[in-house]
Scaffold this motif. Sequence first.
Motif, PDB file in Angstrom:
ATOM      1  N   ILE A   1       9.467  19.099  47.747  1.00 33.25           N
ATOM      2  CA  ILE A   1       9.414  19.204  49.272  1.00 33.25           C
ATOM      3  C   ILE A   1       9.623  17.757  49.968  1.00 33.25           C
ATOM      4  N   LYS A   2       9.247  16.751  49.440  1.00 26.83           N
ATOM      5  CA  LYS A   2       9.366  15.370  49.873  1.00 26.83           C
ATOM      6  C   LYS A   2      10.822  14.894  49.882  1.00 26.83           C
TER       7      LYS A   2
ATOM      8  N   PHE B   1       7.257  27.042  51.510  1.00 25.06           N
ATOM      9  CA  PHE B   1       9.002  27.045  51.568  1.00 25.06           C
ATOM     10  C   PHE B   1       9.460  27.835  52.534  1.00 25.06           C
ATOM     11  N   GLU B   2       8.964  29.084  52.933  1.00 21.22           N
ATOM     12  CA  GLU B   2       9.393  29.912  53.895  1.00 21.22           C
ATOM     13  C   GLU B   2       9.361  29.284  55.470  1.00 21.22           C
TER      14      GLU B   2
ATOM     15  N   ASP C   1      -2.463  20.916  56.697  1.00 24.99           N
ATOM     16  CA  ASP C   1      -3.095  19.929  56.161  1.00 24.99           C
ATOM     17  C   ASP C   1      -4.071  20.303  54.930  1.00 24.99           C
ATOM     18  N   GLU C   2      -3.506  20.454  53.927  1.00 26.80           N
ATOM     19  CA  GLU C   2      -2.541  19.477  53.366  1.00 26.80           C
ATOM     20  C   GLU C   2      -1.675  20.121  52.415  1.00 26.80           C
ATOM     21  N   ILE C   3      -0.414  19.631  52.100  1.00 26.63           N
ATOM     22  CA  ILE C   3       0.062  20.149  50.807  1.00 26.63           C
ATOM     23  C   ILE C   3      -0.058  19.409  49.630  1.00 26.63           C
TER      24      ILE C   3
END
Length: 188
Positions: free
Chosen positions: A142-143, A118-119, A101-103
């Motif tokens: 990512i989304k 990403f890992e 919390d949060e990207i």
Amino acid sequence: MKKNFLITSPPGTGKTTAIKKFIDLTGGKFKVSGFITEEIRDQKGKRVGFKITTLDGKTGILADINLKNSPKVGKYGVNLKDIDNIAVPSINLNSDIIVIDEIGKMECFSKSFVQRVFEVLDSEKILVGTIKEKGDEIINKIKSRNDVELIKLTLENRDEIPFLIFQKVASLLDKVYPPHGEKTKSSN
């Protein structure tokens, strides 16, 4: 298969509150690691920054209006040192569930943070987190992943979202870790 659940909504809708409720629902049944971010306010109630709190109790500063010589997001200076030394190590790939919390734009200034996200996404681990509603290339990448379920939080559904995510996560984990004679909320 969707195993990454990311809540998105405009600022101030309750994403962090939903994440905290989700964490409470796990109730120690699963190994959970990661961090949450919260506002820092001065004595007059004015927001002056954001703090990082890891699920194992470490705290740091994500951003502050008085932080100089650092990347800026609006009036806030981003504290790369605390992102790299507190937030990133809290993302433990030995956990069942990883909470981020949060990207967002601030966090993504850290190359090690982006690499760790990403890992997690590429691992078999479950990610539950929040992501900026409108983002740059990294956030959009990512989304758009096939294994990511974006969950739009609204004022109307924000009380239901933690339970919905918990049911999905518990169902996935019960397939991986069958309960030993115990019933989970997802199997009741």
